[in-house]
Design a protein around this motif. Structure first.
Motif, PDB file in Angstrom:
ATOM      1  N   GLN A 251       0.824  -1.210   0.000  1.00  0.00           N
ATOM      2  CA  GLN A 251       0.000   0.000   0.000  1.00  0.00           C
ATOM      3  C   GLN A 251       0.858   1.259   0.000  1.00  0.00           C
ATOM      4  OE1 GLN A 251      -2.495  -0.478   3.446  1.00  0.00           O
ATOM      5  NE2 GLN A 251      -3.810  -2.001   2.494  1.00  0.00           N
ATOM      6  N   PHE A 252       1.883   1.275   0.865  1.00  0.00           N
ATOM      7  CA  PHE A 252       2.738   2.456   0.926  1.00  0.00           C
ATOM      8  C   PHE A 252       3.508   2.639  -0.374  1.00  0.00           C
ATOM      9  CE2 PHE A 252       2.433   4.632   4.854  1.00  0.00           C
ATOM     10  CZ  PHE A 252       1.999   3.717   5.805  1.00  0.00           C
ATOM     11  N   LEU A 253       4.020   1.540  -0.935  1.00  0.00           N
ATOM     12  CA  LEU A 253       4.780   1.653  -2.168  1.00  0.00           C
ATOM     13  C   LEU A 253       3.883   2.116  -3.305  1.00  0.00           C
ATOM     14  CD1 LEU A 253       7.547   1.366  -3.337  1.00  0.00           C
ATOM     15  CD2 LEU A 253       7.090  -1.036  -3.786  1.00  0.00           C
ATOM     16  N   ARG A 254       2.641   1.599  -3.345  1.00  0.00           N
ATOM     17  CA  ARG A 254       1.691   2.040  -4.374  1.00  0.00           C
ATOM     18  C   ARG A 254       1.442   3.541  -4.253  1.00  0.00           C
ATOM     19  NH1 ARG A 254      -2.086  -1.025  -3.117  1.00  0.00           N
ATOM     20  NH2 ARG A 254      -1.870  -2.660  -4.709  1.00  0.00           N
ATOM     21  N   ALA A 255       1.316   4.030  -3.015  1.00  0.00           N
ATOM     22  CA  ALA A 255       1.075   5.455  -2.801  1.00  0.00           C
ATOM     23  C   ALA A 255       2.277   6.293  -3.242  1.00  0.00           C
ATOM     24  CB  ALA A 255       0.765   5.713  -1.325  1.00  0.00           C
ATOM     25  N   LEU A 256       3.488   5.827  -2.934  1.00  0.00           N
ATOM     26  CA  LEU A 256       4.684   6.563  -3.345  1.00  0.00           C
ATOM     27  C   LEU A 256       4.811   6.597  -4.865  1.00  0.00           C
ATOM     28  CD1 LEU A 256       7.272   5.284  -0.703  1.00  0.00           C
ATOM     29  CD2 LEU A 256       6.378   7.606  -0.908  1.00  0.00           C
ATOM     30  N   LEU A 257       4.537   5.473  -5.513  1.00  0.00           N
ATOM     31  CA  LEU A 257       4.597   5.439  -6.971  1.00  0.00           C
ATOM     32  C   LEU A 257       3.559   6.372  -7.582  1.00  0.00           C
ATOM     33  CD1 LEU A 257       5.019   1.578  -7.450  1.00  0.00           C
ATOM     34  CD2 LEU A 257       6.729   3.321  -8.014  1.00  0.00           C
ATOM     35  N   ALA A 258       2.357   6.376  -7.016  1.00  0.00           N
ATOM     36  CA  ALA A 258       1.299   7.248  -7.532  1.00  0.00           C
ATOM     37  C   ALA A 258       1.666   8.712  -7.340  1.00  0.00           C
ATOM     38  CB  ALA A 258      -0.029   6.930  -6.835  1.00  0.00           C
ATOM     39  N   LEU A 259       2.253   9.030  -6.207  1.00  0.00           N
ATOM     40  CA  LEU A 259       2.652  10.409  -5.943  1.00  0.00           C
ATOM     41  C   LEU A 259       3.698  10.859  -6.960  1.00  0.00           C
ATOM     42  CD1 LEU A 259       2.539  12.909  -4.147  1.00  0.00           C
ATOM     43  CD2 LEU A 259       4.294  11.873  -2.703  1.00  0.00           C
ATOM     44  N   GLY A 260       4.684   9.996  -7.226  1.00  0.00           N
ATOM     45  CA  GLY A 260       5.698  10.345  -8.207  1.00  0.00           C
ATOM     46  C   GLY A 260       5.105  10.557  -9.587  1.00  0.00           C
ATOM     47  N   ARG A 261       4.208   9.655  -9.989  1.00  0.00           N
ATOM     48  CA  ARG A 261       3.582   9.791 -11.315  1.00  0.00           C
ATOM     49  C   ARG A 261       2.762  11.072 -11.399  1.00  0.00           C
ATOM     50  NH1 ARG A 261       2.755   4.078 -10.783  1.00  0.00           N
ATOM     51  NH2 ARG A 261       0.674   4.470  -9.940  1.00  0.00           N
ATOM     52  N   ASP A 262       1.990  11.368 -10.342  1.00  0.00           N
ATOM     53  CA  ASP A 262       1.145  12.560 -10.354  1.00  0.00           C
ATOM     54  C   ASP A 262       1.985  13.830 -10.467  1.00  0.00           C
ATOM     55  OD1 ASP A 262      -1.028  10.938 -10.114  1.00  0.00           O
ATOM     56  OD2 ASP A 262      -1.346  11.298  -7.969  1.00  0.00           O
ATOM     57  N   LEU A 263       3.188  13.813  -9.936  1.00  0.00           N
ATOM     58  CA  LEU A 263       4.060  14.986  -9.977  1.00  0.00           C
ATOM     59  C   LEU A 263       4.944  15.002 -11.216  1.00  0.00           C
ATOM     60  CD1 LEU A 263       5.124  15.109  -6.226  1.00  0.00           C
ATOM     61  CD2 LEU A 263       3.525  16.635  -7.398  1.00  0.00           C
ATOM     62  N   GLY A 264       4.781  14.013 -12.095  1.00  0.00           N
ATOM     63  CA  GLY A 264       5.567  13.977 -13.322  1.00  0.00           C
ATOM     64  C   GLY A 264       7.018  13.609 -13.115  1.00  0.00           C
ATOM     65  N   LEU A 265       7.319  12.851 -12.059  1.00  0.00           N
ATOM     66  CA  LEU A 265       8.691  12.471 -11.749  1.00  0.00           C
ATOM     67  C   LEU A 265       8.928  11.007 -12.096  1.00  0.00           C
ATOM     68  CD1 LEU A 265       9.010  14.116  -8.207  1.00  0.00           C
ATOM     69  CD2 LEU A 265       9.940  15.008 -10.352  1.00  0.00           C
ATOM     70  N   ASP A 266      10.133  10.695 -12.608  1.00  0.00           N
ATOM     71  CA  ASP A 266      10.526   9.305 -12.745  1.00  0.00           C
ATOM     72  C   ASP A 266      10.759   8.744 -11.349  1.00  0.00           C
ATOM     73  OD1 ASP A 266      10.465   9.278 -15.498  1.00  0.00           O
ATOM     74  OD2 ASP A 266      12.552   9.907 -15.702  1.00  0.00           O
ATOM     75  N   VAL A 267      10.350   7.508 -11.127  1.00  0.00           N
ATOM     76  CA  VAL A 267      10.499   6.874  -9.815  1.00  0.00           C
ATOM     77  C   VAL A 267      11.353   5.627  -9.969  1.00  0.00           C
ATOM     78  CG1 VAL A 267       9.329   5.876  -7.825  1.00  0.00           C
ATOM     79  CG2 VAL A 267       8.249   7.745  -9.090  1.00  0.00           C
ATOM     80  N   VAL A 268      12.431   5.567  -9.199  1.00  0.00           N
ATOM     81  CA  VAL A 268      13.309   4.404  -9.177  1.00  0.00           C
ATOM     82  C   VAL A 268      13.128   3.691  -7.845  1.00  0.00           C
ATOM     83  CG1 VAL A 268      15.696   3.575  -9.311  1.00  0.00           C
ATOM     84  CG2 VAL A 268      14.980   5.570 -10.650  1.00  0.00           C
ATOM     85  N   VAL A 269      12.908   2.389  -7.877  1.00  0.00           N
ATOM     86  CA  VAL A 269      12.738   1.604  -6.652  1.00  0.00           C
ATOM     87  C   VAL A 269      14.048   0.868  -6.373  1.00  0.00           C
ATOM     88  CG1 VAL A 269      11.381  -0.153  -5.473  1.00  0.00           C
ATOM     89  CG2 VAL A 269      10.301   1.313  -7.191  1.00  0.00           C
ATOM     90  N   GLU A 270      14.622   1.134  -5.205  1.00  0.00           N
ATOM     91  CA  GLU A 270      15.893   0.513  -4.828  1.00  0.00           C
ATOM     92  C   GLU A 270      15.660  -0.779  -4.046  1.00  0.00           C
ATOM     93  OE1 GLU A 270      19.390   3.519  -4.091  1.00  0.00           O
ATOM     94  OE2 GLU A 270      17.743   4.025  -2.769  1.00  0.00           O
TER      95      GLU A 270
END
Length: 618
Positions: free
Chosen positions: A552-571
């Motif tokens: 749930q938290f990771l889904r929220a972080l990914l959605a936040l990045g997409r909504d802000l137009g940022l590339d998101v890298v998961v380490e």
């Protein structure tokens, strides 16, 4: 019909403000006020259908004495027929409609005219109705208000949906902020929040000499428990240890989990004088509480703790210590307690050696290695989850001394304490750009390389020119270089960091916020500097394949990045199961031992990642 159309039409004129600017309650009040003045019925209500009841939420009643909160069974209402399409939504003469004339409510109340317009939310679900009644039969012209009434009910549904979405977004942001400030396992403050409160306490000390103390608490034999019971047993022990420590610390104290098996307590009240009895009493209670056996997975386990205490007394004069200094003092005292045996505590004394003293033998060799170009680099691949292709790499420093590798967790902090981080960063940046140029000559000009930038350089006004010069010398386009920053620099001097990052962004270099989700103000700083991407900390990935809450938290972080137009890298991707979950959550970019450990540039996979590396050292 969308909100823009509603805002600009007659409904928007009724509300007096754009619909998106109103709460649902405000919209209801304005709609009913307009209807009472312009549509001649003695009763208007916004109702909600809840658990088989029709509840009146907002009422304008000059005929029947109804108030907000009144209700009746949905089965007894006129509205159910209008909603179901079994009877007209507007009836100037109720008795002319057989279903309405036969209803029980028509025999109990004097009803001449009726209006019942459904209100549906953004998903099309029935919320309730815009309901109107009057004791008198109305002329047929009542039906001419139909288009406006339908429009108003649609607008109310849109406002309702917008308010719900806004609430969900606020709840999601609140959850992310909570996680950024707290430890997920124990619910305690995390290191970021602890440092924030310690910084504030030291500011108060500098202003009016308020005393404070820090306790560094480490669980003895935690590794043995983890080995014997596995991670579930270790997690249970940590949870129970946190509960015991909560029962010991005072209401004004801050208890945090600051490491794998390490806790810290900030005492801000009453710690006056050296070795104040209140602080020592708290320390002894913590040791006593943790000395009692724990129940772990149904078995009794004895561990105990070692505690280091550092005080900043009220009567102390001179410079105010930094948070790092106070924590270092507490850790030195903790080491002293560990050496003395289990269930011990120790109070820091200036005669104790600081952790930096242990690195004195490596300081000059590291300085010489940087001067002579002996620090090498390794590259860890970054992959596109959609195609499996390597799109870039992170460039990491590596150093050997005396024929043995010195771990980064040893020489990087040493470089920080020795003011060598700028030289170390320059060495890494130089080798990263040189490697980018070599890759370009061999047909891999699309690759990007990320380089970590320490806080002091992100606030150095000369840093952008330095980076530009290195890229120019190797003929590397700035867009191929990604500079990874942490929140430390932003917390130290945000205006200076904004200036430096703004110039780097204008020059075309990529900017990425590292360890996203762990800093206490990441959401704020996403707006403060011109970021291109964020890297989600490995802590969010560790159990994403086994823990629904982590997903749930990771889904929220990914959605936040997409909504802000940022590339998101998961380490931190180490297992195929983690990768599978990331794909399901819509992640695009990933990095971790599953795709390759940091290695020489020539060992970087040439294209699609077909083999999987085994987890290993960093």
């Amino acid at each position: 019909m969308g909100l823009t159309e509603l805002d600009s039409g007659p409904a928007g004129a009724v509300l007096g403000l754009p619909a998106r600017a109103l709460t649902f309650d405000e919209a209801c009040a304005r709609v009913l006020e307009h209807l009472r003045e312009h549509v001649p019925l003695g009763f208007w209500s916004i109702t909600s259908r809840v658990d088989g009841r029709q509840v009146h939420l907002h009422v304008r009643d000059e005929a029947y004495g109804r108030r907000a909160g009144d209700w009746h069974e949905w089965s007894e209402s006129f509205c159910r027929h209008a909603v179901a399409g079994e009877a007209p939504r507007i009836a100037p003469d109720v008795m002319a409609v057989p279903l309405y004339a036969a209803a029980g409510v028509a025999r109990e109340m004097t009803i001449g005219a009726y209006v019942g317009i459904p209100i549906r939310d953004g998903d099309g679900h029935l919320f309730g109705t815009l309901c109107g009644l009057d004791p008198r039969v109305q002329p047929p012209e009542l039906t001419r208000h139909g288009p406006l009434l339908e429009l108003l009910s649609t607008l109310l549904g849109q406002v309702l949906a917008t308010e719900r979405l806004r609430g969900e977004a606020e709840a999601r942001e609140a959850a992310l902020r909570w996680r950024a400030l707290h430890d997920d396992l124990t619910g305690l403050a995390n290191r970021a929040l602890f440092l924030d409160r310690l910084t504030h306490a030291l500011e108060l000390h500098g202003r009016d000499r308020r005393p404070l103390a820090v306790l560094s608490i480490d669980i003895d034999d935690f590794r043995a428990v983890n080995d014997a019971f596995g991670h579930p047993g270790g997690d249970e022990l940590l949870t129970r240890a946190a509960e015991r420590l909560r029962g010991v610390v005072g209401a004004g104290d801050t208890l945090a989990r600051v490491g794998s098996d390490q806790f810290a307590v900030l005492v801000e009240h009453g710690a006056r004088g050296a070795a104040h009895p209140q602080v020592l009493s708290l320390t002894e209670r913590a040791v006593a509480a943790m000395s009692e056996p724990f129940t772990v997975l149904g078995r009794q386990v004895g561990v105990g703790v070692s505690v280091g205490v550092a005080e900043v007394a009220g009567e102390e004069r001179g410079p105010v210590p930094s948070p790092a200094q106070v924590l270092a003092h507490a850790d030195v005292a903790l080491d002293e307690a560990r050496r003395a045996g289990r269930n011990r505590w120790s109070l820091y004394r200036p005669t104790m050696s600081l952790p930096g003293a242990r690195g004195l033998s490596l300081r000059e060799p590291l300085r010489r290695a940087l001067a002579e170009g002996e620090v090498r680099t390794a590259f860890q691949p970054l992959v596109d989850l959609r195609t499996g292709a390597v799109t870039g790499a992170e460039c990491l420093a590596r150093w050997s001394h005396g024929g043995r590798d010195v771990p980064p967790e040893v020489f990087v902090p040493l470089a920080a304490r020795s003011n060598l981080l700028p030289a170390l960063t320059a060495a890494v940046l130089e080798q990263a750009c040189a490697q980018l140029a070599r890759w370009a000559r061999h047909g891999r000009a699309e690759l990007r390389v990320a380089v970590n930038v320490p806080p002091e350089l992100l606030t150095d006004p000369g840093f952008p020119a330095t980076v530009q010069e290195v890229a120019r010398r190797h003929a590397v386009p700035p867009s191929r270089v990604v500079l990874e920053v942490t929140e430390d620099a932003l917390l130290q001097d945000l205006p200076a960091a904004q200036d430096v990052t703004g110039r780097l962004h204008a020059a075309g270099f990529g900017l990425s916020l590292d360890d996203f989700g762990t800093g206490y103000s990441s959401l704020l700083h996403l707006r403060s500097i011109p970021l291109d991407s964020v890297k989600i900390d490995r802590g969010f990935t560790a159990d994403v394949d086994v823990c629904p809450r982590a997903q749930q938290f990771l889904r929220a972080l990914l959605a936040l990045g997409r909504d802000l137009g940022l590339d998101v890298v998961v380490e931190g991707v180490e297992r195929p199961a983690q990768e599978r979950v990331l794909r399901e959550l819509g992640a695009v970019h990933a990095q971790g031992f599953l795709y390759g450990e940091p290695a020489a540039a020539g060992d970087l996979p040439p294209g699609e990642v077909t083999g999987r590396a085994r987890p290993g050292g960093r």
